[in-house]
Design a protein around this motif. Sequence first.
Motif, mmCIF file in Angstrom:
data_model
loop_
_atom_site.group_PDB
_atom_site.id
_atom_site.type_symbol
_atom_site.label_atom_id
_atom_site.label_comp_id
_atom_site.label_asym_id
_atom_site.label_seq_id
_atom_site.Cartn_x
_atom_site.Cartn_y
_atom_site.Cartn_z
ATOM 1 N N MET A 25 70.397 46.443 64.894
ATOM 2 C CA MET A 25 69.679 47.316 63.957
ATOM 3 C C MET A 25 68.577 48.079 64.684
ATOM 4 O O MET A 25 67.671 47.484 65.259
ATOM 5 C CB MET A 25 69.078 46.497 62.802
ATOM 6 C CG MET A 25 70.102 45.818 61.918
ATOM 7 S SD MET A 25 71.169 46.989 61.032
ATOM 8 C CE MET A 25 72.729 46.702 61.852
ATOM 9 N N THR A 26 68.645 49.389 64.640
ATOM 10 C CA THR A 26 67.694 50.187 65.434
ATOM 11 C C THR A 26 66.265 50.062 64.885
ATOM 12 O O THR A 26 65.308 50.120 65.643
ATOM 13 C CB THR A 26 68.097 51.671 65.495
ATOM 14 O OG1 THR A 26 68.202 52.167 64.169
ATOM 15 C CG2 THR A 26 69.419 51.851 66.198
ATOM 16 N N GLN A 27 66.139 49.881 63.548
ATOM 17 C CA GLN A 27 64.785 49.746 63.006
ATOM 18 C C GLN A 27 64.116 48.483 63.567
ATOM 19 O O GLN A 27 62.938 48.512 63.925
ATOM 20 C CB GLN A 27 64.824 49.690 61.478
ATOM 21 C CG GLN A 27 63.453 49.861 60.857
ATOM 22 C CD GLN A 27 63.516 49.937 59.339
ATOM 23 O OE1 GLN A 27 63.555 48.932 58.642
ATOM 24 N NE2 GLN A 27 63.533 51.150 58.823
ATOM 25 N N PHE A 28 64.886 47.395 63.659
ATOM 26 C CA PHE A 28 64.335 46.166 64.242
ATOM 27 C C PHE A 28 63.986 46.397 65.711
ATOM 28 O O PHE A 28 62.922 45.988 66.184
ATOM 29 C CB PHE A 28 65.319 44.999 64.119
ATOM 30 C CG PHE A 28 64.842 43.782 64.871
ATOM 31 C CD1 PHE A 28 63.805 43.010 64.370
ATOM 32 C CD2 PHE A 28 65.395 43.437 66.100
ATOM 33 C CE1 PHE A 28 63.331 41.911 65.070
ATOM 34 C CE2 PHE A 28 64.923 42.336 66.805
ATOM 35 C CZ PHE A 28 63.895 41.568 66.294
ATOM 36 N N LYS A 29 64.889 47.051 66.425
ATOM 37 C CA LYS A 29 64.632 47.273 67.855
ATOM 38 C C LYS A 29 63.349 48.088 68.052
ATOM 39 O O LYS A 29 62.521 47.748 68.900
ATOM 40 C CB LYS A 29 65.836 47.967 68.509
ATOM 41 C CG LYS A 29 67.026 47.026 68.668
ATOM 42 C CD LYS A 29 68.037 47.519 69.680
ATOM 43 C CE LYS A 29 69.075 48.399 69.036
ATOM 44 N NZ LYS A 29 70.179 48.731 69.950
ATOM 45 N N ASP A 30 63.194 49.146 67.237
ATOM 46 C CA ASP A 30 61.996 49.994 67.340
ATOM 47 C C ASP A 30 60.728 49.200 67.017
ATOM 48 O O ASP A 30 59.754 49.211 67.765
ATOM 49 C CB ASP A 30 62.076 51.181 66.371
ATOM 50 C CG ASP A 30 63.171 52.156 66.769
ATOM 51 O OD1 ASP A 30 63.698 52.029 67.904
ATOM 52 O OD2 ASP A 30 63.513 53.037 65.949
ATOM 53 N N LYS A 31 60.761 48.539 65.851
ATOM 54 C CA LYS A 31 59.552 47.842 65.401
ATOM 55 C C LYS A 31 59.205 46.672 66.312
ATOM 56 O O LYS A 31 58.037 46.434 66.614
ATOM 57 C CB LYS A 31 59.708 47.358 63.954
ATOM 58 C CG LYS A 31 59.690 48.507 62.946
ATOM 59 C CD LYS A 31 59.610 48.023 61.511
ATOM 60 C CE LYS A 31 59.529 49.215 60.553
ATOM 61 N NZ LYS A 31 59.610 48.800 59.144
ATOM 62 N N SER A 32 60.211 45.913 66.754
ATOM 63 C CA SER A 32 59.912 44.748 67.592
ATOM 64 C C SER A 32 59.462 45.195 68.985
ATOM 65 O O SER A 32 58.657 44.517 69.614
ATOM 66 C CB SER A 32 61.117 43.808 67.676
ATOM 67 O OG SER A 32 62.236 44.483 68.204
ATOM 68 N N ALA A 33 59.961 46.349 69.435
ATOM 69 C CA ALA A 33 59.500 46.860 70.726
ATOM 70 C C ALA A 33 58.010 47.174 70.662
ATOM 71 O O ALA A 33 57.260 46.900 71.592
ATOM 72 C CB ALA A 33 60.297 48.100 71.119
ATOM 73 N N LYS A 34 57.573 47.733 69.513
ATOM 74 C CA LYS A 34 56.155 48.063 69.346
ATOM 75 C C LYS A 34 55.300 46.810 69.239
ATOM 76 O O LYS A 34 54.179 46.765 69.726
ATOM 77 C CB LYS A 34 55.961 48.902 68.071
ATOM 78 C CG LYS A 34 56.152 50.397 68.306
ATOM 79 C CD LYS A 34 55.875 51.187 67.026
ATOM 80 C CE LYS A 34 56.732 52.435 66.986
ATOM 81 N NZ LYS A 34 56.937 52.937 65.631
ATOM 82 N N GLN A 35 55.822 45.772 68.567
ATOM 83 C CA GLN A 35 55.003 44.589 68.281
ATOM 84 C C GLN A 35 55.117 43.508 69.352
ATOM 85 O O GLN A 35 54.317 42.566 69.350
ATOM 86 C CB GLN A 35 55.379 44.023 66.896
ATOM 87 C CG GLN A 35 54.961 44.970 65.766
ATOM 88 C CD GLN A 35 55.701 44.721 64.450
ATOM 89 O OE1 GLN A 35 56.234 43.637 64.229
ATOM 90 N NE2 GLN A 35 55.736 45.708 63.588
ATOM 91 N N GLY A 36 56.105 43.622 70.224
ATOM 92 C CA GLY A 36 56.290 42.600 71.256
ATOM 93 C C GLY A 36 56.967 41.366 70.687
ATOM 94 O O GLY A 36 56.924 41.124 69.481
ATOM 95 N N THR A 37 57.582 40.545 71.545
ATOM 96 C CA THR A 37 58.354 39.395 71.077
ATOM 97 C C THR A 37 57.470 38.397 70.323
ATOM 98 O O THR A 37 57.857 37.882 69.278
ATOM 99 C CB THR A 37 59.007 38.661 72.273
ATOM 100 O OG1 THR A 37 59.638 39.656 73.081
ATOM 101 C CG2 THR A 37 60.038 37.667 71.809
ATOM 102 N N GLU A 38 56.276 38.134 70.836
ATOM 103 C CA GLU A 38 55.411 37.147 70.189
ATOM 104 C C GLU A 38 54.840 37.665 68.874
ATOM 105 O O GLU A 38 54.532 36.900 67.970
ATOM 106 C CB GLU A 38 54.282 36.707 71.134
ATOM 107 C CG GLU A 38 54.777 35.904 72.344
ATOM 108 C CD GLU A 38 55.693 34.739 71.967
ATOM 109 O OE1 GLU A 38 55.353 33.976 71.040
ATOM 110 O OE2 GLU A 38 56.753 34.602 72.605
#
Length: 330
Positions: free
Chosen positions: A108-121
Amino acid sequence: LRRSRVLSGIQPTAGSFHLGNYLGAVRQWVALQESHDAFFAIVDLHAITIPQDPRALREATRLAAAQLLGAGLDPERCTLFVQSHVPEHTQLAWVLNGFTGFGEAARMTQFKDKSAKQGTEGTTVGLFTYPVLQAADILLYQADEVPVGEDQRQHIELTRDVAARFNARLGDTFAVPAPRILKEAAKIYDLQDPAVKMSKSASSPRGIVWLMDEPKASGKKFRSAVTDTGTEVRYDPEGKPGVSNLLVIYSALTGIGVAELEEKFAGRLYGALKTELADVFAEWVAPFRARTEEFLKDPAELDRVLALGADKARAVATATLADVYGKVGF
Ligand code: ADP
Ligand code: NA
């Protein structure tokens, strides 16, 4: 003849909805309640996939409800409810987690975008399964169509895949919903940075017009909107993104076509467009704010409306969940 059923959700937002939310979503909802069997959810469960202040979230949820009513949703003509008031959403979401591939969700690209901004932790597991909860929102109501913006197409595809998979394994259970991409919905851009869409996560607060802002504040934002070094008021999203955005907003709020607006502003400078749009907005937003304030001032009425909505939603949701539980083996 059964009317086509639609389901849409919107997250509660601190402050208020912005003009992009209204022109891109809420306004279409108000029209849909006339033509469709419409279910509208304020998706507070989705909101906690990022950290929330509990008091602020509760207030934002009530504000969202008041604004939707203020915009013209009528609890007699649609089903308006708060997602967390209907526990079947989380119950079905858990079942659907067992029918969704990890890789499928990870694409899911929305998850990829948002998680990239927020970092794994900084990224919650909830953010990862967000589209599965969204699938549950839709499938619980056996929705035929899901009115969404283009950015949600992938999530609706996932919903369809999961529904079809469940049906194939355990027997016909869910309607497989079609996306209803809102082409007529205007896409609104940031007033300070017209290359990006107006969004609550914008970098400059001056670029977002909040519907519940004092009209003075929003007037200032329109008058200081970023345009370009040209002078001619013309619709040209590539060459004149700022001016084009103002024309789209003007047109959406008044119903006057963009071509007619170009004629109206022929020979006049950008400042004239900005000043007039500030007035147009102020006139449009005043009755919206007044109606919204009325609901905010009457918490008992708001509670009554939301309890009614939750009852109507649960009448459908409990039936779907009972069917699902039976088929799963519970
Ligand atoms: P935001 O982008 O501010 O986080 P949301 O993602 O919560 O807003 O969007 C809520 C609804 O408003 C969605 O249906 C979305 O498509 C619509 N929406 C959000 N921003 C815009 C915009 N700038 N133009 C048009 N529609 C928008
Ligand atoms: Na968004």
